[in-house]
Design an enzyme around this catalytic site. Sequence first.
Site, PDB file in Angstrom:
ATOM      1  N   LYS A 172     -53.619  29.837 -16.908  1.00 47.62           N
ATOM      2  CA  LYS A 172     -52.733  29.860 -15.736  1.00 47.62           C
ATOM      3  C   LYS A 172     -53.549  29.519 -14.513  1.00 47.62           C
ATOM      4  CE  LYS A 172     -48.307  30.734 -15.075  1.00 47.62           C
ATOM      5  NZ  LYS A 172     -47.263  30.507 -16.104  1.00 47.62           N
ATOM      6  N   GLY A 220     -32.711  36.179 -10.098  1.00 48.84           N
ATOM      7  CA  GLY A 220     -33.452  34.981  -9.681  1.00 48.84           C
ATOM      8  C   GLY A 220     -32.674  33.724 -10.015  1.00 48.84           C
ATOM      9  N   GLY A 240     -33.760  30.453  -9.449  1.00 51.74           N
ATOM     10  CA  GLY A 240     -34.643  29.290  -9.333  1.00 51.74           C
ATOM     11  C   GLY A 240     -34.361  28.330 -10.477  1.00 51.74           C
ATOM     12  N   VAL A 260     -35.208  28.255 -13.564  1.00 46.43           N
ATOM     13  CA  VAL A 260     -34.809  28.847 -14.851  1.00 46.43           C
ATOM     14  C   VAL A 260     -33.502  29.634 -14.719  1.00 46.43           C
ATOM     15  CG1 VAL A 260     -35.503  30.459 -16.674  1.00 46.43           C
ATOM     16  CG2 VAL A 260     -37.191  28.896 -15.688  1.00 46.43           C
TER      17      VAL A 260
HETATM   18  P1  NAI Z   1     -38.623  29.413  -9.156  1.00 50.42           P
HETATM   19  O1  NAI Z   1     -39.660  29.543  -8.116  1.00 50.42           O
HETATM   20  O2  NAI Z   1     -37.891  28.112  -9.302  1.00 50.42           O
HETATM   21  O3  NAI Z   1     -37.510  30.558  -8.987  1.00 50.42           O
HETATM   22  C1  NAI Z   1     -37.765  31.925  -8.892  1.00 50.42           C
HETATM   23  C2  NAI Z   1     -36.645  32.488  -8.015  1.00 50.42           C
HETATM   24  O4  NAI Z   1     -36.643  33.908  -8.104  1.00 50.42           O
HETATM   25  C3  NAI Z   1     -36.807  32.125  -6.541  1.00 50.42           C
HETATM   26  O5  NAI Z   1     -35.601  31.526  -6.086  1.00 50.42           O
HETATM   27  C4  NAI Z   1     -37.078  33.472  -5.848  1.00 50.42           C
HETATM   28  O6  NAI Z   1     -36.549  33.533  -4.543  1.00 50.42           O
HETATM   29  C5  NAI Z   1     -36.359  34.406  -6.794  1.00 50.42           C
HETATM   30  N1  NAI Z   1     -36.837  35.792  -6.760  1.00 50.42           N
HETATM   31  C6  NAI Z   1     -38.120  36.254  -6.689  1.00 50.42           C
HETATM   32  N2  NAI Z   1     -38.140  37.604  -6.771  1.00 50.42           N
HETATM   33  C7  NAI Z   1     -36.851  38.006  -6.878  1.00 50.42           C
HETATM   34  C8  NAI Z   1     -36.216  39.274  -6.993  1.00 50.42           C
HETATM   35  N3  NAI Z   1     -36.932  40.405  -7.022  1.00 50.42           N
HETATM   36  N4  NAI Z   1     -34.860  39.315  -7.074  1.00 50.42           N
HETATM   37  C9  NAI Z   1     -34.129  38.186  -7.063  1.00 50.42           C
HETATM   38  N5  NAI Z   1     -34.670  36.952  -6.943  1.00 50.42           N
HETATM   39  C10 NAI Z   1     -36.015  36.863  -6.870  1.00 50.42           C
HETATM   40  O7  NAI Z   1     -39.319  29.820 -10.536  1.00 50.42           O
HETATM   41  P2  NAI Z   1     -38.876  29.439 -12.018  1.00 50.42           P
HETATM   42  O8  NAI Z   1     -39.600  28.217 -12.435  1.00 50.42           O
HETATM   43  O9  NAI Z   1     -37.403  29.525 -12.146  1.00 50.42           O
HETATM   44  O10 NAI Z   1     -39.534  30.661 -12.829  1.00 50.42           O
HETATM   45  C11 NAI Z   1     -38.879  31.912 -12.950  1.00 50.42           C
HETATM   46  C12 NAI Z   1     -39.591  32.725 -14.007  1.00 50.42           C
HETATM   47  O11 NAI Z   1     -39.557  32.033 -15.258  1.00 50.42           O
HETATM   48  C13 NAI Z   1     -41.076  32.989 -13.721  1.00 50.42           C
HETATM   49  O12 NAI Z   1     -41.431  34.268 -14.195  1.00 50.42           O
HETATM   50  C14 NAI Z   1     -41.785  31.904 -14.515  1.00 50.42           C
HETATM   51  O13 NAI Z   1     -43.102  32.260 -14.832  1.00 50.42           O
HETATM   52  C15 NAI Z   1     -40.896  31.844 -15.747  1.00 50.42           C
HETATM   53  N6  NAI Z   1     -40.946  30.610 -16.483  1.00 50.42           N
HETATM   54  C16 NAI Z   1     -40.759  29.403 -15.856  1.00 50.42           C
HETATM   55  C17 NAI Z   1     -40.780  28.227 -16.586  1.00 50.42           C
HETATM   56  C18 NAI Z   1     -40.525  26.880 -15.978  1.00 50.42           C
HETATM   57  O14 NAI Z   1     -40.539  25.866 -16.705  1.00 50.42           O
HETATM   58  N7  NAI Z   1     -40.289  26.770 -14.684  1.00 50.42           N
HETATM   59  C19 NAI Z   1     -41.020  28.251 -18.028  1.00 50.42           C
HETATM   60  C20 NAI Z   1     -41.157  29.575 -18.605  1.00 50.42           C
HETATM   61  C21 NAI Z   1     -41.118  30.693 -17.833  1.00 50.42           C
HETATM   62  N1  PHE Z   2     -45.031  27.764 -16.763  1.00 52.84           N
HETATM   63  C1  PHE Z   2     -44.264  27.661 -17.923  1.00 52.84           C
HETATM   64  C2  PHE Z   2     -44.451  28.815 -18.883  1.00 52.84           C
HETATM   65  O1  PHE Z   2     -44.691  29.908 -18.459  1.00 52.84           O
HETATM   66  C3  PHE Z   2     -44.083  26.304 -18.550  1.00 52.84           C
HETATM   67  C4  PHE Z   2     -45.182  25.329 -18.771  1.00 52.84           C
HETATM   68  C5  PHE Z   2     -46.515  25.501 -18.470  1.00 52.84           C
HETATM   69  C6  PHE Z   2     -44.819  24.163 -19.353  1.00 52.84           C
HETATM   70  C7  PHE Z   2     -47.442  24.523 -18.743  1.00 52.84           C
HETATM   71  C8  PHE Z   2     -45.734  23.208 -19.634  1.00 52.84           C
HETATM   72  C9  PHE Z   2     -47.063  23.381 -19.310  1.00 52.84           C
HETATM   73  O2  PHE Z   2     -44.237  28.705 -20.084  1.00 52.84           O
END
Ligand code: NAI
Ligand code: PHE
Length: 353
Positions: free
Chosen positions: A82, A179, A181, A183
């Site tokens: 990470k 959240g 975002g 995901v």
């Molecule tokens: P993002 O940054 O697009 O969205 C996260 C959202 O959560 C933001 O809009 C933020 O304002 C909101 N947030 C933060 N704390 C909060 C709370 N306490 N209550 C309500 N909303 C809150 O991030 P993303 O990419 O959607 O990631 C979300 C989670 O999924 C993270 O834990 C990340 O590590 C995990 N993840 C993401 C992947 C990806 O491909 N983007 C893949 C696998 C896991």
């Molecule tokens: N950050 C993501 C996870 O937690 C996804 C990801 C990371 C995808 C690195 C590709 C490479 O799984």
Amino acid sequence: MAIQLLEAMSREGFEEVVALHDRRSGLRAFLAIHDSTQGPAFGGLRRWTYLDEDQALRDCLRLSRAMTYKCALAGLPAGGAKLVILDRAELDLAAAYRAIGTFVERLAGRFYTGPDVGTDAEELAWVAEETRFVTRPDAQGPGLLAESTCAGVFAGIASCLRHLDGEEDWRRRTIVVQGLGAVGRGLARLLLEAGAEVRASELDPEKAERVAGELELELVDPASEYDQACDVFAPCALGGILHDLTLTRLRCRIVAGGANNVLVRSLHGERLHQRGVLYAPDFAINSGGLIRGALFHLEGRRESVENVGARIGEALGGILARARAEGLAPVRVAVDEAAARIARWRGESPTKA
Ligand code: NAI
Ligand code: PHE
């Protein structure tokens, strides 16, 4: 207490931790590579406003280790890492991400980075100006990373429902998503399309209104999501949200979402089990983006989003069945299985991973 870095690394088997500083952009970041014994280490780029360096480093270590567990359970020839950026107002974003790209390129393929909180297509395009070793969510990379993660979480929720009730029956289900975002929004969309009722919380008020309007879902106040009566609570924001104070508030039957490191400690997964709440281990259910990204870089193919989802749903179904047969919490089964696989890679006894 400040982290004893080398002690933590040796206790949990980390290979390498690097502190990064770039004078021009103001970049301050940490990279942790947990394991690369099976293949390159994959880990997204998280940009977040941390309280201090210690908090950022701890997050980096925990997220990196979780990626190794994810790779092990998904059966990928890869390991976990990470990179976390300490966000602050004076950061020149484009220059900071380019500096990271230069650094990643120097690692020559030992580490592949990709999206995570605070980093999406725009930021990864800056990284990609300087390195080949970046998993892009757009057409110049594997694409559809968040979509693959969402498909996996959706299939995982379906597995949990079938495990408890023998059917999904989406039209009778209420799901609370934390959240909105990349995901959370994608997951909410899939759930709504299936016919479920979806409520969601989002810290950023502007984003909350925009996504709620777009998807026509009901918003709940952040921090009130734990108290909502529902079938499934789906954490899709930051980690460390389920601990002694929050898990006693839950009024759901299932916790299953996309966020990494949902539990403060894995014993909180055991506590949920004792309270009759089915917890789908995060590293078993949220590996969709990783699977699609790793197969693209390591095998040169784009696995379909449907196949990624099916693969995760099936693997989680196996974990839940084993947990039921052995009378154990699913998190225990998943941690033990991942640790055993990692120990086999490393030629160690299972307790060391
Ligand atoms: P993002 O940054 O697009 O969205 C996260 C959202 O959560 C933001 O809009 C933020 O304002 C909101 N947030 C933060 N704390 C909060 C709370 N306490 N209550 C309500 N909303 C809150 O991030 P993303 O990419 O959607 O990631 C979300 C989670 O999924 C993270 O834990 C990340 O590590 C995990 N993840 C993401 C992947 C990806 O491909 N983007 C893949 C696998 C896991
Ligand atoms: N950050 C993501 C996870 O937690 C996804 C990801 C990371 C995808 C690195 C590709 C490479 O799984």
